[in-house]
Motif scaffolding. Sequence first.
Motif, mmCIF file in Angstrom:
data_model
loop_
_atom_site.group_PDB
_atom_site.id
_atom_site.type_symbol
_atom_site.label_atom_id
_atom_site.label_comp_id
_atom_site.label_asym_id
_atom_site.label_seq_id
_atom_site.Cartn_x
_atom_site.Cartn_y
_atom_site.Cartn_z
ATOM 1 N N LEU A 100 0.835 -1.178 -0.129
ATOM 2 C CA LEU A 100 0.175 0.064 0.107
ATOM 3 C C LEU A 100 0.867 1.238 0.036
ATOM 4 C CD1 LEU A 100 -2.794 -1.026 2.522
ATOM 5 C CD2 LEU A 100 -3.162 -0.972 -0.130
ATOM 6 N N TRP A 101 2.196 1.093 0.045
ATOM 7 C CA TRP A 101 3.143 2.397 0.104
ATOM 8 C C TRP A 101 2.732 3.406 -0.757
ATOM 9 C CZ3 TRP A 101 6.227 2.978 4.200
ATOM 10 C CH2 TRP A 101 6.738 4.298 4.208
ATOM 11 N N PRO A 102 2.319 3.219 -2.101
ATOM 12 C CA PRO A 102 2.128 4.199 -2.874
ATOM 13 C C PRO A 102 0.938 5.031 -2.558
ATOM 14 C CG PRO A 102 2.999 2.286 -4.328
ATOM 15 C CD PRO A 102 2.683 2.070 -2.867
ATOM 16 N N GLN A 103 -0.030 4.418 -2.077
ATOM 17 C CA GLN A 103 -1.400 4.966 -1.733
ATOM 18 C C GLN A 103 -1.235 5.699 -0.190
ATOM 19 O OE1 GLN A 103 -1.550 1.625 -2.775
ATOM 20 N NE2 GLN A 103 -1.625 2.452 -4.829
ATOM 21 N N MET A 104 -0.327 5.310 0.570
ATOM 22 C CA MET A 104 -0.308 6.003 1.920
ATOM 23 C C MET A 104 0.017 7.242 2.117
ATOM 24 S SD MET A 104 1.934 2.837 3.643
ATOM 25 C CE MET A 104 1.987 3.488 5.423
ATOM 26 N N THR A 105 -0.676 8.058 2.907
ATOM 27 C CA THR A 105 -0.294 9.605 3.309
ATOM 28 C C THR A 105 1.194 9.805 3.738
ATOM 29 O OG1 THR A 105 -1.244 9.524 5.253
ATOM 30 C CG2 THR A 105 -2.816 9.766 3.699
ATOM 31 N N PRO A 106 1.548 10.986 3.547
ATOM 32 C CA PRO A 106 2.807 11.195 4.379
ATOM 33 C C PRO A 106 2.968 10.997 5.696
ATOM 34 C CG PRO A 106 2.368 13.005 2.513
ATOM 35 C CD PRO A 106 1.445 11.902 2.977
ATOM 36 N N VAL A 107 1.783 11.242 6.412
ATOM 37 C CA VAL A 107 1.635 10.729 7.922
ATOM 38 C C VAL A 107 1.622 9.493 8.161
ATOM 39 C CG1 VAL A 107 0.240 11.079 9.997
ATOM 40 C CG2 VAL A 107 0.522 13.355 8.332
ATOM 41 N N GLU A 108 1.221 8.648 7.235
ATOM 42 C CA GLU A 108 1.214 7.089 7.388
ATOM 43 C C GLU A 108 2.509 6.732 7.320
ATOM 44 O OE1 GLU A 108 -3.540 6.199 6.144
ATOM 45 O OE2 GLU A 108 -1.839 6.388 4.568
ATOM 46 N N LYS A 109 3.247 7.165 6.156
ATOM 47 C CA LYS A 109 4.454 6.686 5.716
ATOM 48 C C LYS A 109 5.413 7.240 6.927
ATOM 49 C CE LYS A 109 4.191 7.031 1.029
ATOM 50 N NZ LYS A 109 4.826 7.722 -0.288
ATOM 51 N N ARG A 110 5.261 8.413 7.572
ATOM 52 C CA ARG A 110 6.294 8.619 8.773
ATOM 53 C C ARG A 110 6.001 7.814 9.992
ATOM 54 N NH1 ARG A 110 10.929 10.337 8.272
ATOM 55 N NH2 ARG A 110 10.698 11.071 10.513
ATOM 56 N N ALA A 111 4.725 7.155 10.233
ATOM 57 C CA ALA A 111 4.358 6.337 11.179
ATOM 58 C C ALA A 111 5.127 5.194 11.103
ATOM 59 C CB ALA A 111 2.848 6.087 11.546
ATOM 60 N N ALA A 112 5.296 4.520 9.791
ATOM 61 C CA ALA A 112 5.798 3.133 9.484
ATOM 62 C C ALA A 112 7.336 3.539 9.764
ATOM 63 C CB ALA A 112 5.417 2.841 8.038
ATOM 64 N N TRP A 113 7.942 4.500 9.247
ATOM 65 C CA TRP A 113 9.224 4.880 9.256
ATOM 66 C C TRP A 113 9.685 4.921 10.652
ATOM 67 C CZ3 TRP A 113 13.836 5.228 6.940
ATOM 68 C CH2 TRP A 113 13.890 5.563 5.674
#
Length: 142
Positions: A100-113
């Motif tokens: 789902l990475w391409p559809q994730m928002t920047p905030v969701e990506k930072r949470a994963a990071w």
Amino acid sequence: MAYIHITDLELAINYWRQHEPSVDGISLPGHTRVLAEIYAHMVYSRVTRVDEKYVPEAALSAWRLWYATTPDTPCIAICSTSQGDAVCKGCGRTFEEVQLWPQMTPVEKRAAWRRITDEGTAWRFNKYAERAVEGFGALSNQ
């Protein structure tokens, strides 16, 4: 819900302090000021994260501009989820996060990071870092 962590606000504030310094050493330029207001509220309230829907648009915009300067993906091109692992040994993301990475928002990506960095078990944080140090040491001894 997608949350922005206080340390990401600190990183964004420091980015903007460097890129838009105060003209008089006292007042805060626009991007820094709007992020600092959220940061101060979080410190005062003793919370470490804030739901992005409660972040004013100006602060969220400044945060997103900072985010655009960071690496987008933790991928190191060794994806064990393609071999059936639930969590990638290379980057530490779950199978779902990889998909789902391409559809994730920047905030969701930072949470994963944040999660994979806190865990620190992915190869991106250990095996390859150790090899780089070992390789550098071998090169410097020649």
